[in-house]
Design a protein around this motif. Structure first.
Motif, PDB file in Angstrom:
ATOM      1  N   MET A  39      50.570  46.459  45.244  1.00 54.19           N
ATOM      2  CA  MET A  39      49.423  45.823  44.601  1.00 54.19           C
ATOM      3  C   MET A  39      49.888  45.223  43.286  1.00 54.19           C
ATOM      4  N   GLU A  40      49.470  44.010  43.022  1.00 54.93           N
ATOM      5  CA  GLU A  40      49.895  43.340  41.803  1.00 54.93           C
ATOM      6  C   GLU A  40      48.985  43.726  40.637  1.00 54.93           C
ATOM      7  N   LEU A  41      49.609  44.295  39.611  1.00 59.81           N
ATOM      8  CA  LEU A  41      48.927  44.646  38.364  1.00 59.81           C
ATOM      9  C   LEU A  41      49.678  43.936  37.243  1.00 59.81           C
ATOM     10  N   ILE A  42      48.952  43.230  36.400  1.00 55.42           N
ATOM     11  CA  ILE A  42      49.556  42.503  35.285  1.00 55.42           C
ATOM     12  C   ILE A  42      49.194  43.222  33.996  1.00 55.42           C
ATOM     13  N   VAL A  43      50.197  43.479  33.176  1.00 49.71           N
ATOM     14  CA  VAL A  43      50.019  44.238  31.936  1.00 49.71           C
ATOM     15  C   VAL A  43      50.084  43.298  30.739  1.00 49.71           C
ATOM     16  N   ASP A  44      49.129  43.482  29.836  1.00 52.00           N
ATOM     17  CA  ASP A  44      49.077  42.700  28.607  1.00 52.00           C
ATOM     18  C   ASP A  44      48.821  43.669  27.455  1.00 52.00           C
ATOM     19  N   ILE A  91      40.168  47.375  46.284  1.00 53.69           N
ATOM     20  CA  ILE A  91      40.852  48.657  46.113  1.00 53.69           C
ATOM     21  C   ILE A  91      40.173  49.568  47.134  1.00 53.69           C
ATOM     22  N   ASP A  92      40.857  49.792  48.242  1.00 53.23           N
ATOM     23  CA  ASP A  92      40.270  50.548  49.343  1.00 53.23           C
ATOM     24  C   ASP A  92      41.340  51.440  49.967  1.00 53.23           C
ATOM     25  N   ALA A  93      41.007  52.062  51.094  1.00 54.45           N
ATOM     26  CA  ALA A  93      41.917  53.033  51.714  1.00 54.45           C
ATOM     27  C   ALA A  93      43.337  52.499  51.894  1.00 54.45           C
ATOM     28  N   PRO A  94      43.523  51.274  52.397  1.00 52.40           N
ATOM     29  CA  PRO A  94      44.901  50.794  52.578  1.00 52.40           C
ATOM     30  C   PRO A  94      45.678  50.558  51.276  1.00 52.40           C
ATOM     31  N   THR A  95      44.982  50.362  50.167  1.00 52.66           N
ATOM     32  CA  THR A  95      45.664  50.015  48.911  1.00 52.66           C
ATOM     33  C   THR A  95      45.587  51.103  47.845  1.00 52.66           C
ATOM     34  N   ALA A  96      44.768  52.118  48.049  1.00 53.36           N
ATOM     35  CA  ALA A  96      44.495  53.108  46.998  1.00 53.36           C
ATOM     36  C   ALA A  96      45.739  53.875  46.554  1.00 53.36           C
ATOM     37  N   LEU A  97      46.556  54.320  47.492  1.00 53.59           N
ATOM     38  CA  LEU A  97      47.744  55.092  47.129  1.00 53.59           C
ATOM     39  C   LEU A  97      48.712  54.253  46.296  1.00 53.59           C
ATOM     40  N   GLN A  98      48.944  53.013  46.711  1.00 53.56           N
ATOM     41  CA  GLN A  98      49.836  52.135  45.956  1.00 53.56           C
ATOM     42  C   GLN A  98      49.269  51.859  44.560  1.00 53.56           C
ATOM     43  N   PHE A  99      47.956  51.633  44.485  1.00 54.82           N
ATOM     44  CA  PHE A  99      47.301  51.418  43.189  1.00 54.82           C
ATOM     45  C   PHE A  99      47.557  52.613  42.268  1.00 54.82           C
ATOM     46  N   LYS A 100      47.324  53.805  42.782  1.00 52.63           N
ATOM     47  CA  LYS A 100      47.489  55.015  41.972  1.00 52.63           C
ATOM     48  C   LYS A 100      48.935  55.170  41.501  1.00 52.63           C
ATOM     49  N   ASP A 130      36.042  51.046  47.723  1.00 50.58           N
ATOM     50  CA  ASP A 130      35.441  52.093  48.548  1.00 50.58           C
ATOM     51  C   ASP A 130      35.732  53.451  47.905  1.00 50.58           C
ATOM     52  N   SER A 131      35.394  54.524  48.603  1.00 53.44           N
ATOM     53  CA  SER A 131      35.566  55.858  48.025  1.00 53.44           C
ATOM     54  C   SER A 131      37.032  56.167  47.740  1.00 53.44           C
ATOM     55  N   SER A 132      37.942  55.665  48.567  1.00 51.99           N
ATOM     56  CA  SER A 132      39.370  55.865  48.301  1.00 51.99           C
ATOM     57  C   SER A 132      39.794  55.146  47.023  1.00 51.99           C
ATOM     58  N   GLY A 133      39.296  53.938  46.841  1.00 49.33           N
ATOM     59  CA  GLY A 133      39.595  53.184  45.634  1.00 49.33           C
ATOM     60  C   GLY A 133      39.011  53.842  44.396  1.00 49.33           C
ATOM     61  N   LEU A 134      37.774  54.303  44.527  1.00 48.99           N
ATOM     62  CA  LEU A 134      37.133  55.005  43.418  1.00 48.99           C
ATOM     63  C   LEU A 134      37.938  56.255  43.063  1.00 48.99           C
ATOM     64  N   GLY A 135      38.364  56.979  44.082  1.00 51.61           N
ATOM     65  CA  GLY A 135      39.192  58.162  43.853  1.00 51.61           C
ATOM     66  C   GLY A 135      40.497  57.827  43.166  1.00 51.61           C
ATOM     67  N   ALA A 136      41.082  56.688  43.514  1.00 55.99           N
ATOM     68  CA  ALA A 136      42.335  56.273  42.885  1.00 55.99           C
ATOM     69  C   ALA A 136      42.136  55.930  41.409  1.00 55.99           C
ATOM     70  N   VAL A 137      41.007  55.309  41.077  1.00 60.99           N
ATOM     71  CA  VAL A 137      40.710  54.999  39.672  1.00 60.99           C
ATOM     72  C   VAL A 137      40.511  56.299  38.894  1.00 60.99           C
ATOM     73  N   VAL A 138      39.769  57.238  39.472  1.00 59.68           N
ATOM     74  CA  VAL A 138      39.554  58.540  38.816  1.00 59.68           C
ATOM     75  C   VAL A 138      40.886  59.277  38.664  1.00 59.68           C
TER      76      VAL A 138
END
Length: 112
Positions: A1-6, A21-30, A55-63
Motif C-alpha cells: 500500500m502506498e503511504l506518502i510521508v510529509d 483499507i479492507d481485508a486484503p490490504t489491512a495487514l500491509q497497511f498495519k 471495513d472492519s479489518s481496515g478499522l482494526g488496522a487503524v486502531v
C-alpha cells in the motif's frame, strides 16, 4: 500500500494513497504504518482523503496502528470521506481519535 510521508513543523502527515483499507490490504497497511511511525516523534496525522471505503479489518488496522505507537506519539485522523466517517462514528471510534477536516487543519491545530 502506498503511504506518502510529509514531515511538517507540527506533525508528521501520512497520506494513504489507496482508495480502500479492507481485508486484503489491512495487514500491509498495519506493517507499513509500524515501519513509518517508528522513525517519527509526536503527532502523526493519518490523511484519509483518498480512502473511499474502510471495513472492519481496515478499522482494526487503524486502531492497531494507534496502539503500536510509543507514549510520546499520538495518531490523529484527517479528511475522512463521508462513508469512512460514518464507519468511525457508528463504531464510536470518533471518540477515540481526534478527527480533523483536513491534514492542513490538523497541522494548524498543532500551532495553537
Amino acid at each position: 500500500m502506498e503511504l506518502i510521508v510529509d514531515a511538517t513543523p507540527t506533525a508528521t502527515v501520512i497520506r494513504v494513497m489507496a482508495t480502500r483499507i479492507d481485508a486484503p490490504t489491512a495487514l500491509q497497511f498495519k506493517e507499513d504504518m509500524r515501519a513509518i511511525t517508528a522513525g517519527f516523534d509526536g503527532r502523526i496525522i493519518l490523511d484519509l482523503a483518498n480512502v473511499e471505503f474502510i471495513d472492519s479489518s481496515g478499522l482494526g488496522a487503524v486502531v492497531a496502528s494507534m496502539k503500536q505507537l510509543r507514549p510520546d506519539q499520538s495518531l490523529e485522523l484527517a479528511a475522512l470521506q463521508p462513508i469512512v466517517e460514518k464507519v468511525f462514528r457508528l463504531t464510536r471510534m470518533d471518540t477515540i481519535f481526534a478527527i480533523h477536516a483536513s491534514a492542513d487543519h490538523a497541522c494548524a491545530a498543532g500551532n495553537t
